[in-house]
Design a protein around this motif. Structure first.
Motif, PDB file in Angstrom:
ATOM      1  N   PRO A 174       0.829  -1.176  -0.331  1.00 51.54           N
ATOM      2  CA  PRO A 174       0.144  -0.014   0.033  1.00 51.54           C
ATOM      3  C   PRO A 174       0.812   1.113  -0.085  1.00 51.54           C
ATOM      4  O   PRO A 174       1.731   1.354   1.074  1.00 51.54           O
ATOM      5  CB  PRO A 174      -0.936  -0.156   1.197  1.00 51.54           C
ATOM      6  CG  PRO A 174      -0.869  -1.516   1.416  1.00 51.54           C
ATOM      7  CD  PRO A 174       0.395  -2.187   0.966  1.00 51.54           C
ATOM      8  N   ARG A 212      -4.611   2.135   1.008  1.00 45.66           N
ATOM      9  CA  ARG A 212      -5.129   1.072   1.536  1.00 45.66           C
ATOM     10  C   ARG A 212      -5.592   0.101   0.618  1.00 45.66           C
ATOM     11  O   ARG A 212      -6.277   0.775  -0.326  1.00 45.66           O
ATOM     12  CB  ARG A 212      -6.326   1.310   2.616  1.00 45.66           C
ATOM     13  CG  ARG A 212      -5.421   1.886   4.029  1.00 45.66           C
ATOM     14  CD  ARG A 212      -6.721   2.343   4.890  1.00 45.66           C
ATOM     15  NE  ARG A 212      -6.074   2.908   6.162  1.00 45.66           N
ATOM     16  CZ  ARG A 212      -7.260   3.000   7.242  1.00 45.66           C
ATOM     17  NH1 ARG A 212      -8.191   2.618   7.298  1.00 45.66           N
ATOM     18  NH2 ARG A 212      -6.550   3.666   8.289  1.00 45.66           N
ATOM     19  N   ARG A 213      -5.614  -1.227   0.687  1.00 42.70           N
ATOM     20  CA  ARG A 213      -6.351  -2.029  -0.546  1.00 42.70           C
ATOM     21  C   ARG A 213      -7.741  -1.985  -0.481  1.00 42.70           C
ATOM     22  O   ARG A 213      -8.260  -2.058   0.627  1.00 42.70           O
ATOM     23  CB  ARG A 213      -5.530  -3.490  -0.295  1.00 42.70           C
ATOM     24  CG  ARG A 213      -3.994  -3.316  -0.709  1.00 42.70           C
ATOM     25  CD  ARG A 213      -3.631  -5.024  -0.639  1.00 42.70           C
ATOM     26  NE  ARG A 213      -2.182  -5.033  -1.008  1.00 42.70           N
ATOM     27  CZ  ARG A 213      -1.932  -4.825  -2.397  1.00 42.70           C
ATOM     28  NH1 ARG A 213      -2.793  -4.852  -3.412  1.00 42.70           N
ATOM     29  NH2 ARG A 213      -0.558  -5.016  -2.770  1.00 42.70           N
ATOM     30  N   THR A 235     -11.277  -3.692   0.137  1.00 45.71           N
ATOM     31  CA  THR A 235     -11.602  -4.742   0.697  1.00 45.71           C
ATOM     32  C   THR A 235     -13.031  -5.301   0.187  1.00 45.71           C
ATOM     33  O   THR A 235     -13.477  -4.461  -0.614  1.00 45.71           O
ATOM     34  CB  THR A 235     -11.914  -4.428   2.228  1.00 45.71           C
ATOM     35  OG1 THR A 235     -12.861  -3.538   2.293  1.00 45.71           O
ATOM     36  CG2 THR A 235     -10.441  -4.349   2.814  1.00 45.71           C
TER      37      THR A 235
END
Length: 309
Positions: free
Chosen positions: A155, A306-307, A309
């Motif tokens: 990230p 951030r990935r 989700t």
């Protein structure tokens, strides 16, 4: 998205011919392209990375180079302290063998892995920097490869590729190549060199080069490829116009002669002339002209903080 040039070949055939071509080229590759891991090479690589990033590079703890070849980018970045742990991937075992020998000679360590850029054998978030030089135009499925770059990127990490041929710049480069081809007999007579043998002039290397280079890009295509992979802040810059014209003219002349017949003084002139024009491009033309007119393109983008989700 991207114009595929030798359309008759399948993706597997493209991968196979890239492996065979680069295996055959590995031993002489550094001398052919003037690859250097000394001061000049380090300055060249750092300048390219800074141009792609838009600022001087910081430090990346873990890096993965795609199509690392003989190690030009990673080894120079290791020596400069820009990267910590380096992993170098390439489809060619021959290139990786030369890279390991270069690293050993320089007292450096880099992990080497034979990889296909479209199917990377690494876990998600493994690297802070995914980079490459003159490799994207060899990859059959660019979208799939960029998706893999994004997957293995930590990230907020950085994806950076340089040395990719621009579509318009590639067309412009045909001008000095054709001019040099016409002047080659006079040039050989002037330096006292014999014509290259038919095997050298028309052998497997020159034939395969027309197959392994499968893409030429417009800047917007590289931006879209990065965006489609979920990368953010993509920017594309161009480099080398006068230097590329000069370099391709000289390479065309030299390829027409037996290598042993090309004088050392000519090679010095060609090398230092290229560096001088590269500086002129960098200072005068690159800040003023659109990226598309230059021979080489570079793309830089970041992974989201951030990935999803």
């Amino acid at each position: 998205m991207v114009r595929l040039m030798p359309a008759a070949l399948t993706a597997e055939e493209i991968r196979d011919v890239n492996t065979r071509y680069h295996d055959a080229a590995a031993e002489e590759y550094d001398s052919k392209w003037g690859i250097d891991c000394g001061r000049v090479g380090r300055e060249q690589v750092l300048a390219k990375v800074a141009k792609a990033l838009g600022h001087p590079p910081g430090r990346f703890a873990r890096s993965l180079e795609i199509g690392a070849g003989t190690g030009y980018f990673t080894l120079n970045l290791l020596r400069a302290g820009v990267i910590g742990q380096a992993t170098c991937g390439d489809i060619s075992p021959g290139m990786l063998a030369t890279l390991r020998a270069n690293a050993q000679r320089l007292g450096l360590h880099a992990e080497t892995v034979r990889i296909d850029a479209e199917r990377l054998p690494f876990a998600e978030g493994s690297f802070d920097l995914v980079l490459g030089h003159a490799v994207l135009h060899h990859i059959p499925d660019l979208g799939r490869a960029f998706a893999e770059f994004g997957r293995v990127l930590a990230p907020g990490g950085t994806v950076l590729f340089a040395g990719e041929p621009s579509r318009y710049g590639d067309l412009l480069a045909t001008v000095p190549k054709r001019a040099a081809t016409g002047l080659a007999p006079l040039w050989r007579r002037a330096i006292g060199a014999r014509p290259a043998s038919s095997a050298a002039a028309h052998g497997s290397d020159s034939t395969l080069e027309g197959v392994v280079d499968v893409h030429a890009f417009a800047p917007r295509e590289l931006e879209r490829a990065a965006g489609a992979a979920g990368l953010v802040g993509a920017r594309v810059a161009g480099e080398e116009l006068l230097a590329s014209w000069f370099g391709w003219a000289n390479r065309t002349l030299e390829a027409s002669a037996e290598p042993a017949g090309v004088p050392w003084l000519w090679r010095q002139y060609a090398y230092h002339g290229y560096l001088l024009l590269q500086q002129l491009d960098r200072r005068l033309l690159e800040p003023r002209l659109p990226a598309a007119v230059f021979y080489n393109l570079m793309v830089c983008a970041r992974g989201p903080a951030r990935r999803a989700t």
